[in-house]
Design a protein around this motif. Structure first.
Motif, PDB file in Angstrom:
ATOM      1  N   SER A 195      58.928  82.499  43.003  1.00 15.09           N
ATOM      2  CA  SER A 195      59.864  81.520  43.545  1.00 15.09           C
ATOM      3  C   SER A 195      60.811  81.004  42.470  1.00 15.09           C
ATOM      4  CB  SER A 195      59.107  80.356  44.183  1.00 15.09           C
ATOM      5  OG  SER A 195      58.280  79.705  43.225  1.00 15.09           O
ATOM      6  N   VAL A 196      60.260  80.781  41.245  1.00 14.98           N
ATOM      7  CA  VAL A 196      61.120  80.341  40.155  1.00 14.98           C
ATOM      8  C   VAL A 196      62.115  81.435  39.788  1.00 14.98           C
ATOM      9  CG1 VAL A 196      61.150  79.710  37.712  1.00 14.98           C
ATOM     10  CG2 VAL A 196      59.485  78.666  39.242  1.00 14.98           C
ATOM     11  N   SER A 197      61.646  82.682  39.772  1.00 22.08           N
ATOM     12  CA  SER A 197      62.544  83.793  39.465  1.00 22.08           C
ATOM     13  C   SER A 197      63.645  83.907  40.496  1.00 22.08           C
ATOM     14  CB  SER A 197      61.753  85.103  39.381  1.00 22.08           C
ATOM     15  OG  SER A 197      60.801  85.051  38.343  1.00 22.08           O
ATOM     16  N   ARG A 198      63.266  83.764  41.761  1.00 23.40           N
ATOM     17  CA  ARG A 198      64.293  83.816  42.809  1.00 23.40           C
ATOM     18  C   ARG A 198      65.277  82.666  42.663  1.00 23.40           C
ATOM     19  NH1 ARG A 198      59.808  85.372  46.105  1.00 23.40           N
ATOM     20  NH2 ARG A 198      59.544  83.207  46.759  1.00 23.40           N
ATOM     21  N   ALA A 199      64.772  81.471  42.366  1.00 23.32           N
ATOM     22  CA  ALA A 199      65.663  80.323  42.195  1.00 23.32           C
ATOM     23  C   ALA A 199      66.576  80.517  40.990  1.00 23.32           C
ATOM     24  CB  ALA A 199      64.840  79.040  42.033  1.00 23.32           C
ATOM     25  N   ASP A 200      65.998  81.022  39.886  1.00 22.98           N
ATOM     26  CA  ASP A 200      66.822  81.271  38.706  1.00 22.98           C
ATOM     27  C   ASP A 200      67.878  82.328  38.982  1.00 22.98           C
ATOM     28  OD1 ASP A 200      65.353  79.415  37.349  1.00 22.98           O
ATOM     29  OD2 ASP A 200      64.111  80.876  36.263  1.00 22.98           O
ATOM     30  N   ALA A 201      67.468  83.383  39.710  1.00 17.79           N
ATOM     31  CA  ALA A 201      68.422  84.438  40.040  1.00 17.79           C
ATOM     32  C   ALA A 201      69.540  83.905  40.938  1.00 17.79           C
ATOM     33  CB  ALA A 201      67.716  85.608  40.712  1.00 17.79           C
ATOM     34  N   LEU A 202      69.164  83.026  41.880  1.00 16.49           N
ATOM     35  CA  LEU A 202      70.162  82.440  42.769  1.00 16.49           C
ATOM     36  C   LEU A 202      71.130  81.563  41.990  1.00 16.49           C
ATOM     37  CD1 LEU A 202      71.265  81.966  45.606  1.00 16.49           C
ATOM     38  CD2 LEU A 202      69.574  80.127  45.876  1.00 16.49           C
ATOM     39  N   LEU A 203      70.576  80.729  41.089  1.00 10.86           N
ATOM     40  CA  LEU A 203      71.439  79.877  40.270  1.00 10.86           C
ATOM     41  C   LEU A 203      72.353  80.711  39.383  1.00 10.86           C
ATOM     42  CD1 LEU A 203      68.924  77.061  39.217  1.00 10.86           C
ATOM     43  CD2 LEU A 203      70.798  76.894  40.872  1.00 10.86           C
TER      44      LEU A 203
ATOM     45  N   GLU B  59      54.269  72.009  34.727  1.00 10.67           N
ATOM     46  CA  GLU B  59      54.675  73.396  34.987  1.00 10.67           C
ATOM     47  C   GLU B  59      54.807  74.079  33.641  1.00 10.67           C
ATOM     48  OE1 GLU B  59      58.533  75.643  36.866  1.00 10.67           O
ATOM     49  OE2 GLU B  59      57.643  74.009  38.066  1.00 10.67           O
ATOM     50  N   PHE B  60      54.235  75.265  33.486  1.00 11.25           N
ATOM     51  CA  PHE B  60      54.228  75.942  32.202  1.00 11.25           C
ATOM     52  C   PHE B  60      54.086  77.441  32.419  1.00 11.25           C
ATOM     53  CE2 PHE B  60      49.961  74.855  33.406  1.00 11.25           C
ATOM     54  CZ  PHE B  60      49.179  75.937  33.029  1.00 11.25           C
ATOM     55  N   THR B  61      54.375  78.180  31.350  1.00 11.83           N
ATOM     56  CA  THR B  61      54.246  79.633  31.376  1.00 11.83           C
ATOM     57  C   THR B  61      52.945  80.024  30.694  1.00 11.83           C
ATOM     58  OG1 THR B  61      56.650  79.908  31.312  1.00 11.83           O
ATOM     59  CG2 THR B  61      55.308  81.818  30.688  1.00 11.83           C
ATOM     60  N   HIS B  62      52.166  80.867  31.370  1.00 10.27           N
ATOM     61  CA  HIS B  62      50.847  81.245  30.861  1.00 10.27           C
ATOM     62  C   HIS B  62      50.605  82.709  31.194  1.00 10.27           C
ATOM     63  CE1 HIS B  62      46.918  80.370  29.245  1.00 10.27           C
ATOM     64  NE2 HIS B  62      46.305  80.804  30.352  1.00 10.27           N
ATOM     65  N   HIS B  63      50.340  83.516  30.151  1.00  6.35           N
ATOM     66  CA  HIS B  63      50.118  84.947  30.326  1.00  6.35           C
ATOM     67  C   HIS B  63      51.243  85.615  31.121  1.00  6.35           C
ATOM     68  CE1 HIS B  63      46.252  84.613  28.473  1.00  6.35           C
ATOM     69  NE2 HIS B  63      45.736  83.837  29.434  1.00  6.35           N
ATOM     70  N   GLY B  64      52.484  85.189  30.839  1.00  2.98           N
ATOM     71  CA  GLY B  64      53.631  85.804  31.489  1.00  2.98           C
ATOM     72  C   GLY B  64      53.891  85.330  32.900  1.00  2.98           C
ATOM     73  N   ARG B  65      53.113  84.372  33.378  1.00  6.77           N
ATOM     74  CA  ARG B  65      53.299  83.847  34.732  1.00  6.77           C
ATOM     75  C   ARG B  65      53.720  82.390  34.640  1.00  6.77           C
ATOM     76  NH1 ARG B  65      53.806  87.858  38.033  1.00  6.77           N
ATOM     77  NH2 ARG B  65      53.236  86.504  39.796  1.00  6.77           N
ATOM     78  N   ARG B  66      54.481  81.947  35.632  1.00  5.43           N
ATOM     79  CA  ARG B  66      54.892  80.549  35.686  1.00  5.43           C
ATOM     80  C   ARG B  66      53.933  79.806  36.605  1.00  5.43           C
ATOM     81  NH1 ARG B  66      57.536  77.539  32.104  1.00  5.43           N
ATOM     82  NH2 ARG B  66      58.469  75.685  33.091  1.00  5.43           N
ATOM     83  N   LEU B  67      53.203  78.841  36.030  1.00  7.89           N
ATOM     84  CA  LEU B  67      52.184  78.103  36.783  1.00  7.89           C
ATOM     85  C   LEU B  67      52.600  76.657  36.961  1.00  7.89           C
ATOM     86  CD1 LEU B  67      48.947  79.442  35.027  1.00  7.89           C
ATOM     87  CD2 LEU B  67      50.209  80.419  36.963  1.00  7.89           C
ATOM     88  N   ARG B  68      52.191  76.123  38.106  1.00  6.92           N
ATOM     89  CA  ARG B  68      52.416  74.710  38.401  1.00  6.92           C
ATOM     90  C   ARG B  68      51.061  74.090  38.772  1.00  6.92           C
ATOM     91  NH1 ARG B  68      56.710  74.252  42.711  1.00  6.92           N
ATOM     92  NH2 ARG B  68      58.051  74.825  40.953  1.00  6.92           N
TER      93      ARG B  68
END
Length: 586
Positions: free
Chosen positions: A136-144, A106-115
Motif C-alpha cells: 500500500s505504501v509502494s502504491r501510494a508512493d508510486a501514485l504521488l 511505522e518502520f522498515t524491517h527486513h525490506g518490508r514496511r511495517l506499521r
C-alpha cells in the motif's frame, strides 16, 4: 477476518468479544481449549476454542505480552514479519526498537514496511498489532510520484508554450530541468554554420538555477552529444560524466559519484538538440527518472522545433519585407529628396504605398509615387511588382506618359494572369536640372491626387494633374503637365493616406486638402526631408493613434547652383491663400 473483527479480544483471559451477528455457534462455548495452546491464565473459569486458529487468518500479526513485557504469544503472521520475537523472551530485548515504545509506529524491517500499534489488555497486558503495509505504501508512493511527474510535465508544457525564439526557449528548457530532473542540465542545439549553441542551468540551493550559455565549434562537441544530436541515447554513464566534465559543463558537481544521461530532443527531420542531465551520487537515475527525462525532452523538442520554425519564417519574412519596403530615391544632380512612410499595419512595416527614383543616362531622374488597392502583405507584393516593372521599363522609355502606359499594359497582363483584379493610382515624372539650379518636371498622372508646389514667394500651387487608374483598362487616359521649379522651390507628392486620415475631435473627420495646404503654407524654406516629415507628423497628430491607411510622402526640391538649399525653417500659414487653393482642389 482482520483485527477489527475481534476488537475487544483479550487472548490473556481466554475471551473474545464479537458482534452479536457474529456470535453464531461456529464453536461451542463448552469446547475444551486444545492442549497445543494452553490457557494464558490459570484463573479462567470459561474455556473457549483455540483462538490462535482464528487469529492466524488475520491480515495483521499479533504479539501478546504479559505485565512484565514477556512475550506470551506470536501469531503466524507476526512470526513471518518479525522473526526475532519469540514467546518466553522480553519483547524489549528481542523485538525491533519501535516495539519498545508506547505508541503506534511505522518502520522498515527486513525490506518490508511495517506499521505497529499497541492495545492495552486486562491485567496490564498488551497486544501489538503488526501490519505489513509495504504494497500500500509502494502504491501510494508510486501514485504521488506519478502525480508529481504529471504536474511537472504540465508546468513544462505551459512554460514552453510561450517562447517563440530559440534562445529563450532553450534557456527555459534548462531552467525547468533543474532541480526536478537534474542538478545540472545542458542543452546543445543542432549546429548551424559549423557552430553549436549551448545553454546550461546549475542548481543553486534554494535559489533559482543559474543559467548561462556559450558556443562551441561543431568539431569539438563531446562524442555523447554528437550521438544525441544524431538521435541516439548513450548509456555509458561514467563516460558521459567524464565528457561533460571535460567540456566544463559540471561546475560544483562531484564527478566521482555523479550520474548523467543524454537524450535527443525530437525535431522535424532530425533532433532539434541534445539534453544532458547530471545528478549527484545520491540521486541515481532509475528507469522512472529516465522516462521522465524522455517525456521532458519530447516536450522541449516540440517547443524548440516550433521556435526554430518561427525563427526561420521570421527570417524569410524580414528578407521579403526588406525587398518590399519603399526604396529611398537615388541621388541626382540639383535635386534634394525628402520621404516619409508609415504603413497602415505597423507590425508588418510594409503596405500599398510606394515611391522611388532611377537615374537616367542624360543626368535626369525618373521618379514616382503611387498607391495600390488594398493593404498589408498582398498590397505590398503588388507594389513590388510595380517597382520591378518600372525598373525594367524606364530603360526603354523615358517619356512619362508613354512610360505610364507601358506600365499599365504590363500590370494588366500580370493581374489578368493571376486573377488579382488590383489597380493603382500613380504620379510619374522626369526631373531634369537647369544650369541656373532650377528643375523641369515632366509629370504624368494616373488617377492620383494632384501634387503641390511650394514657390519661393511662399505661395502654394496645386498642379492640375489628372488621369485614369493604372491597371484597369487597356488604353487609359493619362494626364500630363510640365512644372518648372526655381532654385529653392519644392514639389510635394503624397498618398490619400494623408488627406483621408480620419481624426479630429470626433475621430471621424477627414484631414482633407485644406488642412494639408495650411500645414505646408509657409514651409517653402524647409529642406525636402523636413517638409516630408512635417506632412507625416501633422497627419499622425490628426489621427491621434487611430486606424489609418498607408501614408507616403515624397518631396522634390531644386537645390540651386550650389547644390545646397537654405536650412531656414519658416512655417507660418498664410490665411490669404486658403480660399484660392480650396478652389483649385475642388
Amino acid at each position: 477476518m482482520t483485527a477489527a473483527d475481534v476488537r475487544g479480544a483479550d487472548p490473556g483471559d481466554g475471551r473474545i468479544s464479537t458482534p452479536s451477528a457474529a456470535r453464531a455457534p461456529a464453536w461451542s462455548a463448552a469446547a475444551p481449549v486444545p492442549s497445543a495452546l494452553p490457557p494464558l491464565a490459570a484463573d479462567h473459569d470459561l474455556t473457549v476454542p483455540n483462538w490462535s486458529e482464528v487469529v492466524e487468518h488475520f491480515r495483521e500479526g499479533l504479539v501478546v505480552c504479559d505485565a512484565d513485557g514477556v512475550v506470551q504469544h506470536v501469531s503466524p503472521v507476526a512470526e513471518r514479519l518479525i522473526p526475532e520475537v519469540t514467546p518466553g523472551e522480553l519483547l524489549a530485548a528481542a523485538g525491533p526498537v519501535p516495539l519498545r515504545g508506547d505508541g503506534p509506529a511505522e518502520f522498515t524491517h527486513h525490506g518490508r514496511r511495517l506499521r505497529v500499534r499497541p492495545v492495552a489488555l486486562s491485567h496490564r497486558r498488551r497486544c501489538w498489532y503488526v501490519d505489513d503495509v509495504t504494497e500500500s505504501v509502494s502504491r501510494a508512493d508510486a501514485l504521488l510520484a506519478e502525480r508529481a511527474r504529471s504536474a511537472f510535465l504540465a508546468v513544462v508544457g505551459e512554460k514552453l508554450g510561450n517562447p517563440l525564439h530559440p534562445d529563450r526557449a532553450a534557456a527555459a528548457v534548462v531552467r525547468l530541468a533543474v532541480p526536478t530532473a537534474a542538478d545540472v542540465a545542458v542543452l546543445v542545439l543542432a549546429p548551424r554554420s559549423g557552430r553549436a549553441r549551448w545553454w546550461r542551468a546549475v542548481r543553486a540551493d534554494d535559489r533559482p538555477p543559474v543559467v548561462d550559455s556559450g558556443v562551441l565549434p561543431a568539431t569539438v562537441l563531446p562524442v555523447a552529444i554528437e550521438a544525441g544530436l544524431a538521435g541516439a541515447e548513450p548509456h555509458e554513464l561514467d563516460w558521459l560524466v567524464e565528457q561533460a566534465a571535460e567540456a566544463g559543463w559540471l561546475p560544483g558537481l562531484d564527478t566521482s559519484g555523479a550520474t548523467a544521461r543524454v537524450v535527443p530532443l525530437p525535431g522535424r527531420e532530425a533532433p532539434a538538440g541534445a539534453l544532458l542531465v547530471a545528478r549527484r551520487a545520491e540521486r541515481w537515475y532509475d528507469e522512472a527518472d529516465v522516462d521522465l527525462v524522455r517525456a521532458f525532452a519530447a516536450r522541449a523538442g516540440a517547443a524548440l522545433t516550433t521556435a526554430m520554425l518561427y525563427r526561420d519564417q521570421a527570417e524569410v519574412a524580414d528578407t521579403l519585407q526588406a525587398s518590399l519596403l519603399p526604396v529611398e530615391p537615388a541621388s541626382a544632380t540639383g535635386v534634394q529628396w525628402g520621404t516619409a512612410y508609415r504603413p497602415a499595419q505597423a507590425g508588418l512595416r510594409i503596405g500599398g504605398d510606394f515611391y522611388g527614383s532611377h537615374r537616367l543616362a542624360d543626368g535626369g531622374s525618373v521618379f514616382f509615387l503611387g498607391d495600390v488597392s488594398g493593404k498589408g502583405v498582398e498590397a505590398a507584393v503588388f507594389t513590388g511588382q510595380l517597382r520591378q516593372c518600372l525598373q525594367a521599363l524606364h530603360r526603354v522609355e523615358t517619356q512619362p506618359g508613354r512610360l505610364l502606359k507601358l506600365l499599365n499594359d504590363a500590370l494588366l497582363e500580370t493581374t489578368q494572369a493571376h486573377g488579382q483584379g488590383r489597380f493603382a493610382t500613380m504620379v510619374l515624372g522626369v526631373a531634369r536640372p537647369h544650369r541656373d539650379g532650377g528643375l523641369t518636371l515632366t509629370l504624368a498622372g494616373g488617377g492620383h491626387l494632384p501634387p503641390l508646389v511650394l514657390r519661393e514667394s511662399g505661395e502654394v500651387e496645386v498642379v492640375p494633374l489628372r488621369g485614369m487608374l493604372i491597371g484597369v483598362v487597356p488604353d487609359p487616359r493619362i494626364g500630363e503637365v510640365t512644372v518648372h521649379l526655381a532654385p529653392g522651390e519644392t514639389c510635394l507628392f503624397y498618398s490619400d493616406g494623408v488627406t483621408e486620415a480620419r481624426g479630429g475631435r470626433r475621430g471621424d473627420e477627414q484631414f482633407g486638402a485644406e488642412r494639408l495646404l495650411n500645414a505646408v503654407t509657409g514651409c517653402h524654406r524647409m529642406p525636402a526631408p523636413a517638409l516630408a516629415e512635417r506632412v507625416e507628423q501633422v497627419t499622425c497628430d490628426w489621427l491621434a493613434h487611430g486606424d489609418h491607411d498607408d501614408i507616403a510622402v515624397l518631396a522634390l526640391r531644386a537645390t540651386g547652383p550650389a547644390g545646397r538649399a537654405p536650412r531656414h525653417l519658416h512655417a507660418v500659414p498664410d490665411p490669404a491663400v486658403t480660399e484660392r487653393t480650396r478652389e483649385l482642389f475642388a
